[in-house]
Motif scaffolding. Structure first.
Motif, PDB file in Angstrom:
ATOM      1  N   THR A   5      31.317  28.392  49.776  1.00  0.00           N
ATOM      2  CA  THR A   5      30.404  28.367  48.622  1.00  0.00           C
ATOM      3  C   THR A   5      29.070  27.740  49.026  1.00  0.00           C
ATOM      4  OG1 THR A   5      32.271  28.060  47.117  1.00  0.00           O
ATOM      5  CG2 THR A   5      30.093  27.510  46.255  1.00  0.00           C
ATOM      6  N   CYS A   6      27.979  28.399  48.666  1.00  0.00           N
ATOM      7  CA  CYS A   6      26.656  27.848  49.001  1.00  0.00           C
ATOM      8  C   CYS A   6      26.503  26.468  48.352  1.00  0.00           C
ATOM      9  CB  CYS A   6      25.555  28.777  48.501  1.00  0.00           C
ATOM     10  SG  CYS A   6      23.915  28.062  48.748  1.00  0.00           S
ATOM     11  N   PRO A   7      26.013  25.495  49.088  1.00  0.00           N
ATOM     12  CA  PRO A   7      25.836  24.149  48.503  1.00  0.00           C
ATOM     13  C   PRO A   7      24.978  24.155  47.232  1.00  0.00           C
ATOM     14  CG  PRO A   7      25.563  24.070  50.885  1.00  0.00           C
ATOM     15  CD  PRO A   7      25.683  25.524  50.527  1.00  0.00           C
ATOM     16  N   LEU A   8      24.085  25.133  47.102  1.00  0.00           N
ATOM     17  CA  LEU A   8      23.233  25.166  45.908  1.00  0.00           C
ATOM     18  C   LEU A   8      24.000  25.713  44.695  1.00  0.00           C
ATOM     19  CD1 LEU A   8      19.853  26.247  47.528  1.00  0.00           C
ATOM     20  CD2 LEU A   8      20.733  23.959  47.020  1.00  0.00           C
ATOM     21  N   VAL A   9      25.037  26.494  44.951  1.00  0.00           N
ATOM     22  CA  VAL A   9      25.928  26.929  43.863  1.00  0.00           C
ATOM     23  C   VAL A   9      26.859  25.764  43.498  1.00  0.00           C
ATOM     24  CG1 VAL A   9      27.766  28.548  43.212  1.00  0.00           C
ATOM     25  CG2 VAL A   9      25.820  29.356  44.569  1.00  0.00           C
ATOM     26  N   SER A  10      27.351  25.076  44.507  1.00  0.00           N
ATOM     27  CA  SER A  10      28.214  23.908  44.251  1.00  0.00           C
ATOM     28  C   SER A  10      27.488  22.870  43.406  1.00  0.00           C
ATOM     29  CB  SER A  10      28.648  23.250  45.569  1.00  0.00           C
ATOM     30  OG  SER A  10      29.363  24.164  46.345  1.00  0.00           O
ATOM     31  N   GLY A  15      16.736  41.424  50.252  1.00  0.00           N
ATOM     32  CA  GLY A  15      17.458  40.373  49.542  1.00  0.00           C
ATOM     33  C   GLY A  15      18.003  39.323  50.491  1.00  0.00           C
ATOM     34  N   ALA A  16      18.477  38.227  49.917  1.00  0.00           N
ATOM     35  CA  ALA A  16      18.924  37.075  50.711  1.00  0.00           C
ATOM     36  C   ALA A  16      20.200  37.351  51.508  1.00  0.00           C
ATOM     37  CB  ALA A  16      19.123  35.875  49.789  1.00  0.00           C
ATOM     38  N   SER A  17      20.862  38.468  51.234  1.00  0.00           N
ATOM     39  CA  SER A  17      22.105  38.773  51.970  1.00  0.00           C
ATOM     40  C   SER A  17      21.928  39.931  52.946  1.00  0.00           C
ATOM     41  CB  SER A  17      23.213  39.106  50.960  1.00  0.00           C
ATOM     42  OG  SER A  17      22.746  40.029  50.005  1.00  0.00           O
ATOM     43  N   PHE A  65      17.899  36.934  54.984  1.00  0.00           N
ATOM     44  CA  PHE A  65      18.892  35.845  54.948  1.00  0.00           C
ATOM     45  C   PHE A  65      18.333  34.497  54.464  1.00  0.00           C
ATOM     46  CE2 PHE A  65      22.325  37.262  58.263  1.00  0.00           C
ATOM     47  CZ  PHE A  65      22.647  38.311  57.432  1.00  0.00           C
ATOM     48  N   CYS A  66      19.102  33.890  53.565  1.00  0.00           N
ATOM     49  CA  CYS A  66      18.830  32.512  53.136  1.00  0.00           C
ATOM     50  C   CYS A  66      19.835  31.605  53.851  1.00  0.00           C
ATOM     51  CB  CYS A  66      19.021  32.399  51.624  1.00  0.00           C
ATOM     52  SG  CYS A  66      20.721  32.798  51.143  1.00  0.00           S
ATOM     53  N   ALA A  67      19.667  30.306  53.661  1.00  0.00           N
ATOM     54  CA  ALA A  67      20.538  29.350  54.360  1.00  0.00           C
ATOM     55  C   ALA A  67      22.000  29.467  53.902  1.00  0.00           C
ATOM     56  CB  ALA A  67      20.023  27.930  54.124  1.00  0.00           C
ATOM     57  N   GLY A  68      22.208  29.776  52.625  1.00  0.00           N
ATOM     58  CA  GLY A  68      23.580  29.872  52.107  1.00  0.00           C
ATOM     59  C   GLY A  68      24.322  31.076  52.646  1.00  0.00           C
ATOM     60  N   VAL A  69      23.607  32.189  52.778  1.00  0.00           N
ATOM     61  CA  VAL A  69      24.211  33.411  53.315  1.00  0.00           C
ATOM     62  C   VAL A  69      24.501  33.236  54.802  1.00  0.00           C
ATOM     63  CG1 VAL A  69      23.615  35.787  53.969  1.00  0.00           C
ATOM     64  CG2 VAL A  69      23.330  35.024  51.593  1.00  0.00           C
ATOM     65  N   ASP A  70      23.537  32.659  55.494  1.00  0.00           N
ATOM     66  CA  ASP A  70      23.690  32.425  56.923  1.00  0.00           C
ATOM     67  C   ASP A  70      24.945  31.572  57.179  1.00  0.00           C
ATOM     68  OD1 ASP A  70      22.594  32.846  59.442  1.00  0.00           O
ATOM     69  OD2 ASP A  70      21.839  30.788  59.504  1.00  0.00           O
ATOM     70  N   GLN A 121      22.064  30.582  36.694  1.00  0.00           N
ATOM     71  CA  GLN A 121      22.516  31.167  37.958  1.00  0.00           C
ATOM     72  C   GLN A 121      21.394  31.003  38.980  1.00  0.00           C
ATOM     73  OE1 GLN A 121      24.354  35.000  37.240  1.00  0.00           O
ATOM     74  NE2 GLN A 121      24.029  35.650  39.352  1.00  0.00           N
ATOM     75  N   THR A 122      21.752  30.935  40.255  1.00  0.00           N
ATOM     76  CA  THR A 122      20.752  30.626  41.286  1.00  0.00           C
ATOM     77  C   THR A 122      19.817  31.788  41.610  1.00  0.00           C
ATOM     78  OG1 THR A 122      22.325  31.300  42.974  1.00  0.00           O
ATOM     79  CG2 THR A 122      22.243  28.945  42.447  1.00  0.00           C
ATOM     80  N   THR A 123      20.204  33.001  41.226  1.00  0.00           N
ATOM     81  CA  THR A 123      19.477  34.180  41.732  1.00  0.00           C
ATOM     82  C   THR A 123      18.761  34.969  40.634  1.00  0.00           C
ATOM     83  OG1 THR A 123      21.601  35.322  41.605  1.00  0.00           O
ATOM     84  CG2 THR A 123      20.918  34.557  43.771  1.00  0.00           C
ATOM     85  N   LEU A 124      18.377  34.303  39.555  1.00  0.00           N
ATOM     86  CA  LEU A 124      17.728  35.016  38.450  1.00  0.00           C
ATOM     87  C   LEU A 124      16.245  35.243  38.710  1.00  0.00           C
ATOM     88  CD1 LEU A 124      19.278  33.132  35.405  1.00  0.00           C
ATOM     89  CD2 LEU A 124      20.097  35.206  36.536  1.00  0.00           C
ATOM     90  N   ILE A 180      17.536  27.825  39.821  1.00  0.00           N
ATOM     91  CA  ILE A 180      17.158  29.027  40.595  1.00  0.00           C
ATOM     92  C   ILE A 180      16.781  28.533  41.982  1.00  0.00           C
ATOM     93  CG2 ILE A 180      15.558  30.962  40.784  1.00  0.00           C
ATOM     94  CD1 ILE A 180      15.380  31.011  37.751  1.00  0.00           C
ATOM     95  N   CYS A 181      17.454  29.039  42.997  1.00  0.00           N
ATOM     96  CA  CYS A 181      17.367  28.387  44.311  1.00  0.00           C
ATOM     97  C   CYS A 181      16.041  28.684  45.020  1.00  0.00           C
ATOM     98  CB  CYS A 181      18.545  28.789  45.179  1.00  0.00           C
ATOM     99  SG  CYS A 181      18.340  30.395  45.929  1.00  0.00           S
ATOM    100  N   TYR A 182      15.777  27.891  46.052  1.00  0.00           N
ATOM    101  CA  TYR A 182      14.515  28.017  46.798  1.00  0.00           C
ATOM    102  C   TYR A 182      14.347  29.434  47.345  1.00  0.00           C
ATOM    103  CZ  TYR A 182      16.696  28.504  51.321  1.00  0.00           C
ATOM    104  OH  TYR A 182      17.398  29.032  52.365  1.00  0.00           O
ATOM    105  N   ALA A 183      15.448  30.032  47.842  1.00  0.00           N
ATOM    106  CA  ALA A 183      15.342  31.346  48.490  1.00  0.00           C
ATOM    107  C   ALA A 183      14.978  32.422  47.477  1.00  0.00           C
ATOM    108  CB  ALA A 183      16.671  31.688  49.177  1.00  0.00           C
ATOM    109  N   THR A 184      15.587  32.347  46.289  1.00  0.00           N
ATOM    110  CA  THR A 184      15.260  33.300  45.232  1.00  0.00           C
ATOM    111  C   THR A 184      13.789  33.159  44.857  1.00  0.00           C
ATOM    112  OG1 THR A 184      17.518  33.181  44.379  1.00  0.00           O
ATOM    113  CG2 THR A 184      15.822  33.946  42.855  1.00  0.00           C
ATOM    114  N   GLN A 185      13.360  31.929  44.654  1.00  0.00           N
ATOM    115  CA  GLN A 185      11.967  31.696  44.245  1.00  0.00           C
ATOM    116  C   GLN A 185      11.003  32.194  45.322  1.00  0.00           C
ATOM    117  OE1 GLN A 185      10.991  27.938  42.476  1.00  0.00           O
ATOM    118  NE2 GLN A 185      13.094  27.497  41.934  1.00  0.00           N
TER     119      GLN A 185
HETATM  120 FE1  SF4 Z   1      22.524  29.807  48.207  1.00  0.00          FE
HETATM  121 FE2  SF4 Z   1      20.297  30.709  47.080  1.00  0.00          FE
HETATM  122 FE3  SF4 Z   1      21.267  31.907  49.186  1.00  0.00          FE
HETATM  123 FE4  SF4 Z   1      22.555  32.109  46.869  1.00  0.00          FE
HETATM  124  S1  SF4 Z   1      20.533  32.933  47.351  1.00  0.00           S
HETATM  125  S2  SF4 Z   1      23.470  31.747  48.873  1.00  0.00           S
HETATM  126  S3  SF4 Z   1      22.159  30.052  46.050  1.00  0.00           S
HETATM  127  S4  SF4 Z   1      20.487  29.790  49.133  1.00  0.00           S
END
Ligand code: SF4
Length: 326
Positions: free
Chosen positions: A110-115, A282-284, A13-18, A178-181, A208-213
């Motif tokens: 919507t995840c703030p990083l996508v917004s 994965g983050a989800s 889990f990342c912050a956006g999914v949580d 996209q944030t998840t490449l 590309i978001c912190y969680a993906t990186q």
């Molecule tokens: Fe947000 Fe990144 Fe999580 Fe997608 S993977 S929900 S952009 S924190």
């Protein structure tokens, strides 16, 4: 050394999914029952709230109803004020307009990083830019971002797509992504863009978001110490599929990376002659699915479990404003 498991940290889990899952859970928990009394559900969710079938199945079991499009939501539910949650991947303005036109009670998860990427599109289009958006065609996040300005946002996926682009020399041009490449693959696409359009500018910070990186960095380290990597995540989860690709590359031919939704999809044949199995998610992906995979591997005598920690995460996003007081 005997048979062992190497767990990637960070994973899951990342912050956006949580935040997105908590959004739906908060509505379910605090639902006043207006919907229940009339036989309506407590909440609708447009598309999968996050790309994981276990998470979606769990929320559906608690009463959330998932729809692909808003037209599946009956007028009766809209009139009763049943909330409609937009998923973590975001939506295009056309979806927002439709919800507004029908008077829907929208809670936007919507995840703030996508917004942030949506806002970048609006800002640069307003300033007269064309935008090359590196993303996956058909992915919910890409559909939402391109939808902000379809005439000015040009979606490409691969290095080979750069050839097909054409922009006036020295015109206003920027790339976003996209944030998840995959960081490595995107680097190659950006390089090709800079070669073809030397005047293209970079976004103020990587999309590309912190969680993906962080998850990609961790799985690389894990793969370097493993003969095989298992990524827990769903097939439609962009960041999970990227983790599998990154792991496969880091294994450099010493073994393979596999993606599973859960332990039931493991294949014993993958582990023949394998001493060290790397695991990430994965983050989800809920942690209990990773535990299930670890337990299954323990039954195959992978008893020694170690961790590779590449960074500590402390990112947290607050719930949408209207839910914070519940
Ligand atoms: Fe947000 Fe990144 Fe999580 Fe997608 S993977 S929900 S952009 S924190």
């Amino acid at each position: 050394m005997g048979k062992r498991i190497v767990l990637a940290d960070p994973r899951g889990f990342c912050a956006g999914v949580d935040r997105a899952i908590q959004t739906v859970e908060t509505i379910l928990r605090t639902s006043t029952g207006g919907g229940h009394r009339s036989g309506l559900p407590p909440v609708y969710v447009r598309r999968q709230i996050v790309h994981n079938r276990h998470v979606v199945g769990d929320l559906a079991a608690q009463g959330a109803v998932f729809v692909e499009e808003l037209d599946e939501i009956p007028d009766e539910a809209v009139k009763a004020g049943v909330p409609v949650v937009f998923s973590a991947h975001g939506v295009s303005p056309s979806v927002q307009h439709e919800a507004k036109r029908r008077g829907m009670h929208v809670v936007d998860a919507t995840c703030p990083l996508v917004s942030k990427v949506h806002r970048e599109v609006l800002r640069y289009v307003k300033d007269g830019y064309d935008i090359v958006y590196i993303g996956h065609r058909g992915h919910d996040e890409a559909v939402g971002v391109v939808g902000e300005s379809p005439d000015h946002v040009h979606l490409i996926e691969h290095v080979s797509d750069v050839e097909g682009l054409d922009f006036p020399e020295n015109g206003k041009l920027i790339y976003l992504s996209q944030t998840t490449l995959s960081i490595d693959e995107t680097r190659d696409v950006i390089e090709a863009l800079k070669q073809r359009f030397p005047w293209i500018i970079e976004p103020p910070s990587s999309d590309i978001c912190y969680a993906t990186q962080n998850r990609q960095t961790a799985v690389k380290s894990v793969a370097e110490q493993s003969d095989c990597v298992v990524v827990v995540g769903s097939a439609n989860s962009s960041n999970s599929v990227r983790l599998m690709e990154v792991a496969e590359q880091a294994l450099a031919g010493r073994g393979h990376a596999y993606r599973v939704d859960d332990a039931s999809e493991l294949n014993d044949a993958w582990f023949t002659g394998v001493e060290s199995v790397g695991i990430t998610s994965g983050a989800s992906v809920p942690e209990e699915l990773v535990i299930g995979v670890v337990d299954a591997l323990k039954s195959l005598c992978y008893e020694d479990v170690s961790y590779v920690t590449t960074t500590r995460e402390n990112m947290h996003f607050v719930l949408p404003a209207e839910l914070r007081k519940r």
